[in-house]
Design a protein around this motif. Structure first.
Motif, PDB file in Angstrom:
ATOM      1  N   ARG B  89       0.850  -1.213   0.000  1.00  0.00           N
ATOM      2  CA  ARG B  89       0.000   0.000   0.000  1.00  0.00           C
ATOM      3  C   ARG B  89       0.879   1.254   0.000  1.00  0.00           C
ATOM      4  O   ARG B  89       0.472   2.318  -0.419  1.00  0.00           O
ATOM      5  N   ARG B  90       2.118   1.113   0.455  1.00  0.00           N
ATOM      6  CA  ARG B  90       3.032   2.262   0.468  1.00  0.00           C
ATOM      7  C   ARG B  90       3.788   2.410  -0.866  1.00  0.00           C
ATOM      8  O   ARG B  90       4.698   3.225  -0.965  1.00  0.00           O
ATOM      9  N   GLY B  91       3.391   1.547  -1.833  1.00  0.00           N
ATOM     10  CA  GLY B  91       3.956   1.739  -3.169  1.00  0.00           C
ATOM     11  C   GLY B  91       5.340   1.156  -3.372  1.00  0.00           C
ATOM     12  O   GLY B  91       6.062   1.580  -4.268  1.00  0.00           O
ATOM     13  N   VAL B  92       5.742   0.170  -2.561  1.00  0.00           N
ATOM     14  CA  VAL B  92       7.040  -0.463  -2.844  1.00  0.00           C
ATOM     15  C   VAL B  92       6.889  -1.303  -4.120  1.00  0.00           C
ATOM     16  O   VAL B  92       5.781  -1.679  -4.494  1.00  0.00           O
ATOM     17  N   ASP B  93       8.011  -1.570  -4.756  1.00  0.00           N
ATOM     18  CA  ASP B  93       8.017  -2.338  -6.003  1.00  0.00           C
ATOM     19  C   ASP B  93       7.747  -3.821  -5.692  1.00  0.00           C
ATOM     20  O   ASP B  93       8.556  -4.475  -5.045  1.00  0.00           O
ATOM     21  N   VAL B  94       6.629  -4.339  -6.178  1.00  0.00           N
ATOM     22  CA  VAL B  94       6.280  -5.728  -5.868  1.00  0.00           C
ATOM     23  C   VAL B  94       7.281  -6.708  -6.476  1.00  0.00           C
ATOM     24  O   VAL B  94       7.387  -7.850  -6.047  1.00  0.00           O
ATOM     25  N   ASN B  95       8.007  -6.230  -7.495  1.00  0.00           N
ATOM     26  CA  ASN B  95       8.962  -7.112  -8.176  1.00  0.00           C
ATOM     27  C   ASN B  95      10.415  -6.784  -7.844  1.00  0.00           C
ATOM     28  O   ASN B  95      11.316  -7.091  -8.640  1.00  0.00           O
ATOM     29  N   VAL B  96      10.616  -6.179  -6.690  1.00  0.00           N
ATOM     30  CA  VAL B  96      11.999  -5.848  -6.303  1.00  0.00           C
ATOM     31  C   VAL B  96      12.806  -7.161  -6.269  1.00  0.00           C
ATOM     32  O   VAL B  96      12.301  -8.204  -5.856  1.00  0.00           O
ATOM     33  N   TYR B  97      14.030  -7.113  -6.803  1.00  0.00           N
ATOM     34  CA  TYR B  97      14.842  -8.332  -6.843  1.00  0.00           C
ATOM     35  C   TYR B  97      16.138  -8.100  -6.103  1.00  0.00           C
ATOM     36  O   TYR B  97      16.559  -6.956  -5.895  1.00  0.00           O
ATOM     37  N   ASP B  98      16.736  -9.197  -5.630  1.00  0.00           N
ATOM     38  CA  ASP B  98      18.038  -9.014  -4.964  1.00  0.00           C
ATOM     39  C   ASP B  98      19.119  -9.726  -5.771  1.00  0.00           C
ATOM     40  O   ASP B  98      18.841 -10.278  -6.855  1.00  0.00           O
ATOM     41  N   TRP B  99      20.317  -9.725  -5.243  1.00  0.00           N
ATOM     42  CA  TRP B  99      21.430 -10.230  -6.047  1.00  0.00           C
ATOM     43  C   TRP B  99      21.415 -11.753  -6.186  1.00  0.00           C
ATOM     44  O   TRP B  99      22.162 -12.318  -6.937  1.00  0.00           O
ATOM     45  N   ASN B 100      20.466 -12.400  -5.441  1.00  0.00           N
ATOM     46  CA  ASN B 100      20.303 -13.837  -5.654  1.00  0.00           C
ATOM     47  C   ASN B 100      19.270 -14.079  -6.747  1.00  0.00           C
ATOM     48  O   ASN B 100      18.867 -15.203  -6.993  1.00  0.00           O
ATOM     49  N   GLY B 101      18.808 -12.975  -7.349  1.00  0.00           N
ATOM     50  CA  GLY B 101      17.714 -13.138  -8.324  1.00  0.00           C
ATOM     51  C   GLY B 101      16.421 -13.472  -7.607  1.00  0.00           C
ATOM     52  O   GLY B 101      15.481 -13.975  -8.192  1.00  0.00           O
ATOM     53  N   GLY B 102      16.354 -13.239  -6.332  1.00  0.00           N
ATOM     54  CA  GLY B 102      15.130 -13.519  -5.564  1.00  0.00           C
ATOM     55  C   GLY B 102      14.161 -12.365  -5.635  1.00  0.00           C
ATOM     56  O   GLY B 102      14.560 -11.212  -5.684  1.00  0.00           O
ATOM     57  N   THR B 103      12.900 -12.700  -5.718  1.00  0.00           N
ATOM     58  CA  THR B 103      11.848 -11.664  -5.689  1.00  0.00           C
ATOM     59  C   THR B 103      10.909 -12.014  -4.537  1.00  0.00           C
ATOM     60  O   THR B 103      10.919 -13.170  -4.055  1.00  0.00           O
ATOM     61  N   PRO B 104      10.091 -11.065  -4.093  1.00  0.00           N
ATOM     62  CA  PRO B 104       9.138 -11.383  -3.015  1.00  0.00           C
ATOM     63  C   PRO B 104       8.333 -12.652  -3.321  1.00  0.00           C
ATOM     64  O   PRO B 104       8.171 -13.505  -2.457  1.00  0.00           O
ATOM     65  N   LEU B 105       7.886 -12.783  -4.597  1.00  0.00           N
ATOM     66  CA  LEU B 105       7.077 -13.959  -4.953  1.00  0.00           C
ATOM     67  C   LEU B 105       7.887 -15.241  -4.784  1.00  0.00           C
ATOM     68  O   LEU B 105       7.399 -16.236  -4.216  1.00  0.00           O
ATOM     69  N   LEU B 106       9.127 -15.227  -5.252  1.00  0.00           N
ATOM     70  CA  LEU B 106       9.943 -16.451  -5.156  1.00  0.00           C
ATOM     71  C   LEU B 106      10.217 -16.819  -3.688  1.00  0.00           C
ATOM     72  O   LEU B 106      10.185 -17.995  -3.307  1.00  0.00           O
ATOM     73  N   TYR B 107      10.422 -15.813  -2.856  1.00  0.00           N
ATOM     74  CA  TYR B 107      10.650 -16.111  -1.425  1.00  0.00           C
ATOM     75  C   TYR B 107       9.371 -16.628  -0.769  1.00  0.00           C
ATOM     76  O   TYR B 107       9.409 -17.531   0.070  1.00  0.00           O
ATOM     77  N   ALA B 108       8.248 -16.077  -1.172  1.00  0.00           N
ATOM     78  CA  ALA B 108       6.972 -16.552  -0.605  1.00  0.00           C
ATOM     79  C   ALA B 108       6.703 -17.989  -1.032  1.00  0.00           C
ATOM     80  O   ALA B 108       6.251 -18.813  -0.234  1.00  0.00           O
ATOM     81  N   VAL B 109       7.041 -18.304  -2.295  1.00  0.00           N
ATOM     82  CA  VAL B 109       6.855 -19.687  -2.764  1.00  0.00           C
ATOM     83  C   VAL B 109       7.807 -20.603  -1.991  1.00  0.00           C
ATOM     84  O   VAL B 109       7.412 -21.643  -1.462  1.00  0.00           O
ATOM     85  N   ARG B 110       9.033 -20.207  -1.887  1.00  0.00           N
ATOM     86  CA  ARG B 110      10.026 -21.032  -1.187  1.00  0.00           C
ATOM     87  C   ARG B 110       9.580 -21.328   0.251  1.00  0.00           C
ATOM     88  O   ARG B 110       9.764 -22.409   0.778  1.00  0.00           O
TER      89      ARG B 110
END
Lengths: 21, 161
Positions: B89-110
């Protein structure tokens, strides 16, 4: 009082233990 | 009583966090040696009340740590859907990625966090993004045998097309 410290947050290796694609 | 603002945030000490901030508001964006802010610590440990206080006081949810970890990825990895939603709701990027190529979605799935996967998809998480090792969210769910997550992803794909 005894200070209990939380360990620093870390992110898991997403594909740990999985076969390479 | 010499806990750092990061430890207080992680331990849910909302009153002490408020007191520290009233004395030194710059603590809001204080990054520890790995670049983690108090908001990231609170998000990683599921301390929703502290997250709300920090955001209310003006903490920037878009800051990323040294390896591009973000409050959103930490909350997603921890399975804290309420914190995910307040950050989105604060407008952060839902697809922010890190240097492991991880995204919020991938971490939630993991983490097998079904509700977090649903919340991220509802806010436009990119289902095609792959980790550095070439796993998409679906490939990861299948490899881990997370049937419920697989179903949520399949339903989402069907809705897209």
């Amino acid at each position: 009082s005894h200070l209990s410290l939380y360990t620093s947050p870390s992110l898991p290796n997403i594909t740990l233990g999985l076969p390479a694609t | 009583d010499s806990l750092s603002i990061h430890q207080l945030a992680a331990q849910g000490e909302v009153l002490q966090v408020a007191v520290r901030l009233s004395k030194d508001v710059s603590l809001l964006s204080k990054q520890d040696e790995r670049g983690f802010t108090p908001l990231m610590w609170a998000s990683a440990f599921g301390e929703k009340t502290v997250v709300d206080l920090l955001l209310e006081k003006g903490a920037d949810p878009k800051i990323v740590a040294r390896d591009r970890e973000s409050a959103l990825t930490l909350a997603s990895s921890g399975g804290y859907v309420d914190i995910i939603e307040v950050l989105l709701r604060r407008g952060v990027d839902v697809n922010v990625y890190d240097w492991n190529g991880g995204t919020p979605l991938l971490y939630a799935v993991r983490g097998n966090h079904v509700k977090c996967v649903e919340a991220l998809l509802a806010k436009g998480a990119d289902i095609t993004t792959e980790s550095d090792s070439g796993y998409s969210a679906m490939a990861l769910a299948v490899a881990l045998g997370y049937k419920k997550i697989q179903k949520v992803l399949e339903d989402h794909i069907l809705r897209l097309y």
